[in-house]
Design a protein around this motif. Structure first.
Motif, PDB file in Angstrom:
ATOM      1  N   ASN A  41       0.850  -1.183   0.000  1.00 43.53           N
ATOM      2  CA  ASN A  41       0.000   0.000   0.000  1.00 43.53           C
ATOM      3  C   ASN A  41       0.892   1.242   0.000  1.00 43.53           C
ATOM      4  O   ASN A  41       1.517   1.566   1.012  1.00 43.53           O
ATOM      5  CB  ASN A  41      -0.911  -0.011   1.232  1.00 43.53           C
ATOM      6  N   GLN A  76      -1.647   6.766   1.825  1.00 40.20           N
ATOM      7  CA  GLN A  76      -1.769   7.129   3.241  1.00 40.20           C
ATOM      8  C   GLN A  76      -3.133   6.747   3.811  1.00 40.20           C
ATOM      9  O   GLN A  76      -3.511   7.209   4.884  1.00 40.20           O
ATOM     10  CB  GLN A  76      -1.548   8.632   3.413  1.00 40.20           C
ATOM     11  N   ASP A  77      -3.856   5.900   3.098  1.00 45.29           N
ATOM     12  CA  ASP A  77      -5.189   5.478   3.542  1.00 45.29           C
ATOM     13  C   ASP A  77      -5.267   3.961   3.607  1.00 45.29           C
ATOM     14  O   ASP A  77      -4.513   3.251   2.939  1.00 45.29           O
ATOM     15  CB  ASP A  77      -6.263   5.986   2.566  1.00 45.29           C
ATOM     16  N   GLU A  78      -6.214   3.471   4.416  1.00 43.76           N
ATOM     17  CA  GLU A  78      -6.511   2.040   4.384  1.00 43.76           C
ATOM     18  C   GLU A  78      -7.032   1.660   3.002  1.00 43.76           C
ATOM     19  O   GLU A  78      -7.757   2.434   2.378  1.00 43.76           O
ATOM     20  CB  GLU A  78      -7.561   1.683   5.438  1.00 43.76           C
ATOM     21  N   GLN A  79      -6.646   0.471   2.533  1.00 49.36           N
ATOM     22  CA  GLN A  79      -7.064   0.041   1.209  1.00 49.36           C
ATOM     23  C   GLN A  79      -7.537  -1.411   1.249  1.00 49.36           C
ATOM     24  O   GLN A  79      -6.847  -2.283   1.782  1.00 49.36           O
ATOM     25  CB  GLN A  79      -5.897   0.142   0.212  1.00 49.36           C
ATOM     26  N   LEU A 109      -3.900 -11.406   7.573  1.00 43.80           N
ATOM     27  CA  LEU A 109      -4.374 -10.329   6.708  1.00 43.80           C
ATOM     28  C   LEU A 109      -5.808 -10.651   6.340  1.00 43.80           C
ATOM     29  O   LEU A 109      -6.092 -11.733   5.797  1.00 43.80           O
ATOM     30  CB  LEU A 109      -3.509 -10.213   5.451  1.00 43.80           C
ATOM     31  N   VAL A 126      -7.609  -6.063   4.176  1.00 50.13           N
ATOM     32  CA  VAL A 126      -7.398  -4.620   4.277  1.00 50.13           C
ATOM     33  C   VAL A 126      -5.919  -4.360   4.571  1.00 50.13           C
ATOM     34  O   VAL A 126      -5.328  -4.992   5.452  1.00 50.13           O
ATOM     35  CB  VAL A 126      -8.262  -3.987   5.392  1.00 50.13           C
ATOM     36  N   LEU A 127      -5.336  -3.400   3.818  1.00 51.85           N
ATOM     37  CA  LEU A 127      -3.963  -2.968   4.071  1.00 51.85           C
ATOM     38  C   LEU A 127      -3.978  -1.626   4.786  1.00 51.85           C
ATOM     39  O   LEU A 127      -4.689  -0.707   4.367  1.00 51.85           O
ATOM     40  CB  LEU A 127      -3.194  -2.816   2.760  1.00 51.85           C
ATOM     41  N   ASN A 128      -3.203  -1.522   5.846  1.00 54.46           N
ATOM     42  CA  ASN A 128      -3.058  -0.245   6.526  1.00 54.46           C
ATOM     43  C   ASN A 128      -2.225   0.712   5.675  1.00 54.46           C
ATOM     44  O   ASN A 128      -1.530   0.293   4.747  1.00 54.46           O
ATOM     45  CB  ASN A 128      -2.390  -0.450   7.889  1.00 54.46           C
ATOM     46  N   PRO A 129      -2.260   2.003   5.967  1.00 54.75           N
ATOM     47  CA  PRO A 129      -1.428   2.950   5.216  1.00 54.75           C
ATOM     48  C   PRO A 129       0.044   2.536   5.227  1.00 54.75           C
ATOM     49  O   PRO A 129       0.615   2.273   6.290  1.00 54.75           O
ATOM     50  CB  PRO A 129      -1.643   4.270   5.948  1.00 54.75           C
ATOM     51  N   GLN A 135       1.434  -0.193   4.448  1.00 50.90           N
ATOM     52  CA  GLN A 135       1.720  -1.571   4.851  1.00 50.90           C
ATOM     53  C   GLN A 135       2.188  -2.423   3.675  1.00 50.90           C
ATOM     54  O   GLN A 135       1.727  -2.272   2.543  1.00 50.90           O
ATOM     55  CB  GLN A 135       0.476  -2.205   5.479  1.00 50.90           C
TER      56      GLN A 135
END
Length: 636
Positions: free
Chosen positions: A600, A603-606, A621, A624-627, A629
């Motif tokens: 990712n 700068q946002d969750e994806q 996992l 969802v990927l953290n900013p 990550q």
């Protein structure tokens, strides 16, 4: 084999008391491989024939005792001062006729007999002394080949190369179109490198000189490689590539000669732009390696291009490194281990910065070393290392030709067009590779041809066969225009590709201002007067002329984009051609054999369609990927 990790180590820059600390810090960081001696010729041979290997013996012994392997360099990129003083004729001469002086690196002529002989002597001395050293893992010949010379030694070698290429002057005069401006050659002695001249140089002569430089440097590499193979037949030999406008190196040809493709990469962008450039470089390296593992030989812990050095944001050291691993790297290295206190690159960042190990950078270096240990090696397999269904054609000779002066527009930029094609697909999550126009393209469902100015008749026929067999071809403006000697193909543009595309371009019309097409948005810099000859118009210019066309040919489809589109417009063309991806901008998902890398860069969750246990953190996992990550999971 586990992933390599480390960087250029230059112990000759530091007092011996620092070396033991270096090895201890390397072990702490998880370093497994260091490059030693790249610029150490003057320390290894302080005068002709007198070698001082004692310090290097002690360094290699320390590294071996610490469990760290060595990529031992042959330091021919930086001849020592005594050599330049003894052989001033071997110093570089610019195209303006200025002979450079000692004081930097790469100040040599690769065609000078004295330089070639000295290169072999230092190579033999190193090979014979360290052939059995337990630290030796690989040989590293030279550094970033590519610097040309225009001296009389180069001129003599250039004439020899031309004789071998053309056989006789009649063939050369025809290929170079020397009838123009009265340049007909009647004796080989009349031919020189393309030095500074009154007005525009001959483009065919300039292109052949760049081909010659690549071949001459490859001959220098082969001489050292063959000697090292004779002395250490089991030890691989490589050199580090650099993709730069000044470097006249045909990397497709070179990659057939090295035991391992190794590249240097320093992105010029920031944030997501740097991630895009990193993916581009990694895919190019894997393609040069014919899909096999390759090595990232150099990168930096900060950004080193632009008006000033800036640090990478927290996490970027790992993200950029893991991008390379995801796309086929068998290891990631840095330049350099310790940031230098003096010298021309004293502000180049290091794994150990000026502030020392008590620093964010070194802590991230250690964390990356730990992460790489947790990524298992590839299992032996016959399938590709990284799967890619789309290829982008890349030919350095075509890039060199478009760098020549005298083209219809200063806006023409082959590399920028190739980068756009890759960038647009990367943003959509489409993994790509690169191919040479002469390659067999039948394995790809789509092939992109961004501004491929030069193309041979054979390669053009291959593209026709590819489309008729069911492939999708997307060709951009200023492609197929000239043959391999830069001679324009008569009868209308795009020359060799007219029949495949079903169009005939009557005239180029560079744009002073942007125009809006009937589809795909705004067009800039370039336009053409296009006549349909079997194709259909998909988008038109404001005056009604075709701008983007499509032709069904055999079982496949050929698209033509006659203008420069923005990224969104080009993405629209690719989507219409069936190449739309499902990725989110800034989120990268790449499958390398039985592992999936998800990164990712935002700068946002994806949200990501990836589930499993992260091999790096050991945490689950759940889509969802953290900013920022990065995760690696086993493919399901």
């Amino acid at each position: 084999m586990p992933l390599w990790y480390g960087g250029d180590y230059n112990p000759e820059q530091w007092p011996e008391v620092v070396w033991a600390e270096d090895v201890a810090l390397m072990r702490r960081a998880g370093v497994t491989l260091v490059t030693v001696g790249v610029f150490a010729w003057s320390r290894l041979e302080p005068s002709e024939g007198r070698h001082t290997f004692g310090w290097l013996d002690r360094v290699l012994d320390l590294l071996a005792d610490g469990g760290i392997r060595v990529d031992l360099a042959v330091p021919t990129a930086s001849p020592p001062p005594w050599f330049s003083l003894a052989h001033p004729d071997a110093l570089t001469v610019t195209r303006d006729g200025v002979r450079l002086t000692h004081g930097s690196r790469d100040t040599y002529c690769v065609s000078a007999p004295a330089y070639r002989a000295a290169s072999l002597r230092i190579t033999r001395a190193l090979g014979e002394r360290y052939r059995d050293h337990p630290a030796l893992a690989m040989w590293h010949v030279h550094n970033e080949y590519g610097t040309p010379c225009h001296c009389d030694h180069a001129a003599a070698a250039f004439r020899t190369w031309l004789r071998e290429r053309y056989g006789g002057l009649d063939a050369l005069n025809d290929a170079w179109t020397t009838a123009f401006w009265g340049q007909h050659y009647s004796d080989w002695a009349q031919i020189t490198p393309p030095r500074a001249t009154q007005y525009l140089p001959n483009p065919a002569q300039a292109l052949d000189f760049r081909r010659f430089v690549s071949d001459e440097m490859l001959a220098h590499f082969r001489e050292q490689r063959d000697l090292l193979r004779e002395l250490t037949p089991e030890v691989p030999v490589t050199t580090n590539y650099v993709l730069a406008g000044w470097a006249s190196i045909d990397h497709w040809k070179w990659s057939r000669e090295v035991d391992l493709v190794a590249v240097d990469h320093y992105p010029s962008g920031r944030g997501t732009a740097a991630a895009e450039q990193t993916a581009f470089a990694a895919d190019l390296a894997r393609s040069w390696a014919n899909g096999r593992p390759w090595l990232l030989m150099e990168q930096a812990t900060g950004y080193v291009t632009g008006p000033r050095m800036t640090a990478k944001e927290p996490g970027e050291i790992a993200r950029h490194s893991l991008q390379h691993v995801a796309r086929g790297a068998k290891g990631v290295m840095f330049f350099q281990w310790r940031a230098s206190l003096g010298g021309a690159e004293q502000w180049h960042p290091g794994m150990v910065p000026h502030t020392g190990p008590d620093s964010r950078v070194f802590r991230e270096v250690c964390a990356l070393g730990e992460a790489l240990k947790r990524i298992p090696p590839d299992e032996p397999a016959d399938e590709p290392l990284v799967e890619a269904e789309v290829a982008i054609l890349w030919d350095e000779e075509a890039w060199w030709a478009v760098q020549a002066p005298g083209l219809p527009s200063a806006e023409l930029d082959c590399l920028a067009a190739v980068e756009q094609a890759h960038r647009v697909l990367w943003r959509q999550g489409v993994t790509t590779c690169f191919a040479h126009p002469s390659h067999d393209l039948s394995a790809y469902r789509a092939v992109l041809v961004p501004s491929l100015y030069l193309i041979s008749d054979e390669a053009a026929r291959g593209l026709g066969t590819y489309v008729r067999g069911g492939g999708t071809l997307v060709v951009s403006f200023f492609s197929g225009i000239a043959d391999e000697h830069t001679r324009i193909r008569p009868g209308g543009y795009p020359g060799a590709l007219r029949e495949i595309l079903g169009v005939r371009v009557e005239e180029f019309r560079p744009l002073a201002d942007a125009v809006t097409l009937t589809d795909f948005g705004v067009a800039t810099a370039w336009s053409e007067v296009v006549h349909l000859d079997g194709a259909e118009a998909v988008a038109r210019y404001p005056g009604g002329g075709p701008a983007v066309t499509r032709r069904r040919l055999g079982e496949g489809t050929a698209w033509y984009v006659s203008t420069r589109l923005g990224d969104s417009g080009y993405a629209g063309v690719l989507a219409r051609a069936g190449l739309a991806g499902s990725g989110a901008p800034g989120v990268e998902i790449v499958r390398r054999r039985d592992r999936v890398f998800a990164l990712n860069h935002t700068q946002d969750e994806q949200p990501v369609p990836v589930h499993g246990t992260d091999l790096i953190s050991g945490e689950p996992l759940t889509g969802v990927l953290n900013p920022g990550q990065c995760v690696v999971v086993r493919a399901t």
